[in-house]
Design a protein around this motif. Structure first.
Motif, short mmCIF file in Angstrom:
data_model
loop_
_atom_site.label_atom_id
_atom_site.label_comp_id
_atom_site.label_asym_id
_atom_site.label_seq_id
_atom_site.Cartn_x
_atom_site.Cartn_y
_atom_site.Cartn_z
N GLY A 89 0.79 -1.24 0.00
CA GLY A 89 0.00 0.00 0.00
C GLY A 89 0.81 1.28 0.00
N PRO A 90 1.93 1.35 0.76
CA PRO A 90 2.71 2.59 0.76
C PRO A 90 3.19 3.04 -0.61
N SER A 91 3.18 2.13 -1.59
CA SER A 91 3.57 2.52 -2.95
C SER A 91 2.70 3.66 -3.47
N LEU A 92 1.43 3.68 -3.05
CA LEU A 92 0.52 4.73 -3.51
C LEU A 92 0.97 6.11 -3.04
N LEU A 93 1.58 6.17 -1.86
CA LEU A 93 1.93 7.45 -1.26
C LEU A 93 3.40 7.83 -1.44
N LEU A 94 4.28 6.83 -1.47
CA LEU A 94 5.71 7.14 -1.36
C LEU A 94 6.52 6.87 -2.62
N SER A 95 6.00 6.12 -3.57
CA SER A 95 6.81 5.77 -4.74
C SER A 95 7.24 7.00 -5.53
N MET A 96 6.32 7.94 -5.73
CA MET A 96 6.67 9.13 -6.50
C MET A 96 7.74 9.96 -5.80
N TYR A 97 7.68 10.02 -4.47
CA TYR A 97 8.73 10.73 -3.74
C TYR A 97 10.07 10.00 -3.87
N GLY A 98 10.01 8.67 -3.87
CA GLY A 98 11.23 7.91 -4.10
C GLY A 98 11.81 8.20 -5.48
N GLY A 99 10.94 8.34 -6.48
CA GLY A 99 11.41 8.67 -7.82
C GLY A 99 12.05 10.05 -7.89
N VAL A 100 11.45 11.01 -7.19
CA VAL A 100 12.02 12.36 -7.14
C VAL A 100 13.40 12.32 -6.49
N LEU A 101 13.52 11.60 -5.38
CA LEU A 101 14.81 11.49 -4.70
C LEU A 101 15.84 10.78 -5.58
N ALA A 102 15.40 9.79 -6.35
CA ALA A 102 16.31 9.09 -7.25
C ALA A 102 16.87 10.01 -8.32
N ASP A 103 16.06 10.98 -8.79
CA ASP A 103 16.54 11.92 -9.80
C ASP A 103 17.41 13.02 -9.19
N ARG A 104 17.30 13.22 -7.87
CA ARG A 104 18.05 14.30 -7.21
C ARG A 104 19.40 13.86 -6.65
N TYR A 105 19.44 12.67 -6.03
CA TYR A 105 20.58 12.28 -5.21
C TYR A 105 21.24 11.00 -5.72
N SER A 106 22.34 10.63 -5.08
CA SER A 106 23.08 9.41 -5.43
C SER A 106 22.21 8.19 -5.16
N LYS A 107 21.94 7.44 -6.19
CA LYS A 107 21.09 6.25 -6.04
C LYS A 107 21.80 5.18 -5.23
N ARG A 108 23.09 5.05 -5.38
CA ARG A 108 23.83 4.03 -4.64
C ARG A 108 23.76 4.29 -3.14
N ARG A 109 23.91 5.53 -2.73
CA ARG A 109 23.85 5.84 -1.29
C ARG A 109 22.44 5.64 -0.74
N MET A 110 21.45 5.98 -1.53
CA MET A 110 20.07 5.76 -1.08
C MET A 110 19.78 4.28 -0.89
N LEU A 111 20.32 3.44 -1.78
CA LEU A 111 20.10 2.01 -1.66
C LEU A 111 20.80 1.43 -0.44
N LEU A 112 21.95 1.96 -0.08
CA LEU A 112 22.64 1.50 1.12
C LEU A 112 21.76 1.70 2.36
N VAL A 113 21.09 2.84 2.42
CA VAL A 113 20.23 3.13 3.56
C VAL A 113 18.98 2.25 3.55
N SER A 114 18.33 2.15 2.40
CA SER A 114 17.07 1.39 2.34
C SER A 114 17.30 -0.10 2.61
N GLN A 115 18.40 -0.66 2.10
CA GLN A 115 18.68 -2.07 2.33
C GLN A 115 18.95 -2.35 3.82
N ALA A 116 19.64 -1.43 4.48
CA ALA A 116 19.90 -1.59 5.91
C ALA A 116 18.61 -1.54 6.72
N LEU A 117 17.70 -0.64 6.36
CA LEU A 117 16.43 -0.53 7.08
C LEU A 117 15.57 -1.78 6.91
#
Length: 458
Positions: free
Chosen positions: A72-100
């Motif tokens: 369900g959170p895909s409805l609310l958060l996926s687009m924000y994840g896409g915006v962050l992916a276009d703004r910041y380092s994708k590799r660093r973001m994945l390091l954080v998400s995988q740890a969580l």
């Protein structure tokens, strides 16, 4: 001729081998680690579904709800994840998400092992995992192109699906055997999944950053979400792909619910049988993914439509199978058809967008593909609980068939469709060509061209 390990040659010079993207060192290490991590993820999904059935006394609605909370959170958060992916380092973001995600799996394992787990704990943790995954998914998809470049992107997407379904082949069976050997205890599955994230984190941390091909970061400004929506809406081919993804994701890809209910309620079997049914579906999915690796160009729209219809029909037939064995056998071609549609649709979207829009468009794609699950999974669970588990498959597959036929009618209206007959030898074919634009449309296009010289639509 020489080239670097990133293999940036044109697609026509990179060969047609099934595993050609693995020449890229960064992708090769990431893919290997991802196989282990995804095996743990599938173990977690089987363990989580079985735990919900244990705690809820076999409730199909509860099983659908846990699936809805996870996606369900895909409805609310996926687009924000896409915006962050276009703004910041994708590799660093994945390091954080995988740890969580690894931490959330560990918490669930501890709760089960200590006997303190309650159904609401599973709901909360599934929601948390869904929130992190909603951000992680578009970032991960957009990061693939940075590892391999556009020439190998189609093959890498297919290999990702092969890895995903290879893990699906091993993970459910391993989880079923592990849970059965532990007397129904699901904690070992959760602990192994938590440990598996270490491999992906290690691969991401050890990448050669100078061999990555990152897109130019998009500066932070207002309206970037709207830009992604407007960009997609301006391209009818992307809209069609998103619509098919939404319908099939909502009503067709609910096998985590339907297989569990078929195993427990229709065939009166345990966790081992549930895991083996999931493995049968994975065998088909893996076959479909391997067939998709041969593709080197963007799929055609009519292939998307045809594969959607075939998947829907096979889903209906699966629901009509009277025995455990016939159901298991039918899951193999159904899984293959579903995966061929999924890979083709994903590649179609990724290869049809500008690099600086890829994160936001892929986020919208995943929001369509997974965002309908909060509605579809509980609905399929309710239908299965009240009408019988087979009806969840029959009705879901029927909706997919109708959606595919509707998409075919839409394409037929936008194109000229002609039946052709060839001689020497005699052959019959279907030729699809774009309709010539009307005078009004041609005038509008000329006006736009005058206002924006040098630009052309996709």
């Amino acid at each position: 001729m020489t080239w670097t390990s990133t293999d940036q040659r044109p697609a026509s010079e990179q060969g047609t081998g099934m595993f050609r993207a693995l020449r890229v060192r960064n992708y090769r290490r990431y893919a290997s680690a991802n196989l282990l991590s995804l095996t743990g993820t599938w173990m977690q999904r089987i363990g989580q579904d079985w735990l919900v059935l244990q705690l809820s006394d076999g409730s199909g609605v509860a099983l659908g709800l846990i699936t809805a909370l996870q996606f369900g959170p895909s409805l609310l958060l996926s687009m924000y994840g896409g915006v962050l992916a276009d703004r910041y380092s994708k590799r660093r973001m994945l390091l954080v998400s995988q740890a969580l995600m690894g931490l959330l799996s560990l918490v669930l394992g501890v709760l089960v092992a200590t006997g303190a787990v309650a159904l609401w704990h599973v709901f909360v943790l599934a929601g948390g995992l869904g929130a992190v995954s909603a951000v992680d998914a578009p970032v991960r998809q957009a990061f693939v192109s940075e590892m391999v470049g556009p020439g190998l992107l189609t093959n890498a997407v297919s290999l990702n699906s092969t890895i995903f379904n290879g893990a699906r082949l091993v993970g459910p069976a391993l989880a079923g055997l592990l849970i059965g050997a532990a007397g129904g205890d699901t904690a070992p599955a959760f602990f192994l999944n938590a440990a598996s994230f270490a491999f992906t984190i290690g691969a991401l941390a050890g990448m050669r950053t100078d061999e990555l091909q990152p897109s130019t970061p998009v500066a932070r400004r207002r309206g970037q979400l709207r830009e992604g929506l407007a960009y997609t809406w301006a391209h009818p081919d992307l809209v069609l792909a998103m619509a098919l993804a939404f319908v099939l994701g909502t009503f067709g890809f609910n096998y985590q619910v339907t297989i569990a209910l078929m195993a427990r309620e229709t065939f009166d079997l345990g966790a081992e049988a549930f895991g083996l049914l999931s493995t049968a579906f994975a065998v088909g999915s893996l076959s479909g993914a391997l067939l998709s690796t041969r593709r080197s160009v963007r799929p055609r729209q009519r292939f998307l439509v045809g594969s959607a219809v075939v998947f829907g029909l096979l889903t209906v037939v699966s629901g009509l199978m009277p025995t455990y064995l016939s159901f298991a056998v039918m899951l193999v071609p159904t899984g293959a058809a579903g995966l061929m549609f999924s890979v083709a649709n994903n590649s179609f979207v990724q290869l049809g967008v500008d690099p600086q829009m890829r994160g936001r468009v892929m986020a919208l794609y995943f929001m369509c593909f997974m965002g309908g699950t909060p509605v579809g999974a509980p609905l399929v669970g309710w239908v299965s609980e009240h009408l019988g588990a087979p009806w969840g498959l029959i009705l879901g597959g029927s909706v997919c068939v109708v959606a595919g036929l509707g998409a075919a009618a839409f394409l037929a209206r936008r194109h000229e469709v002609r039946l052709t007959v060839g001689r020497s030898p005699l052959r019959l074919g279907l030729r699809v060509a774009p309709r010539p634009p009307s005078p009004q449309l041609r005038a509008a296009e000329e006006t736009l061209a005058e206002r924006a010289p040098g630009q052309q639509s996709l």
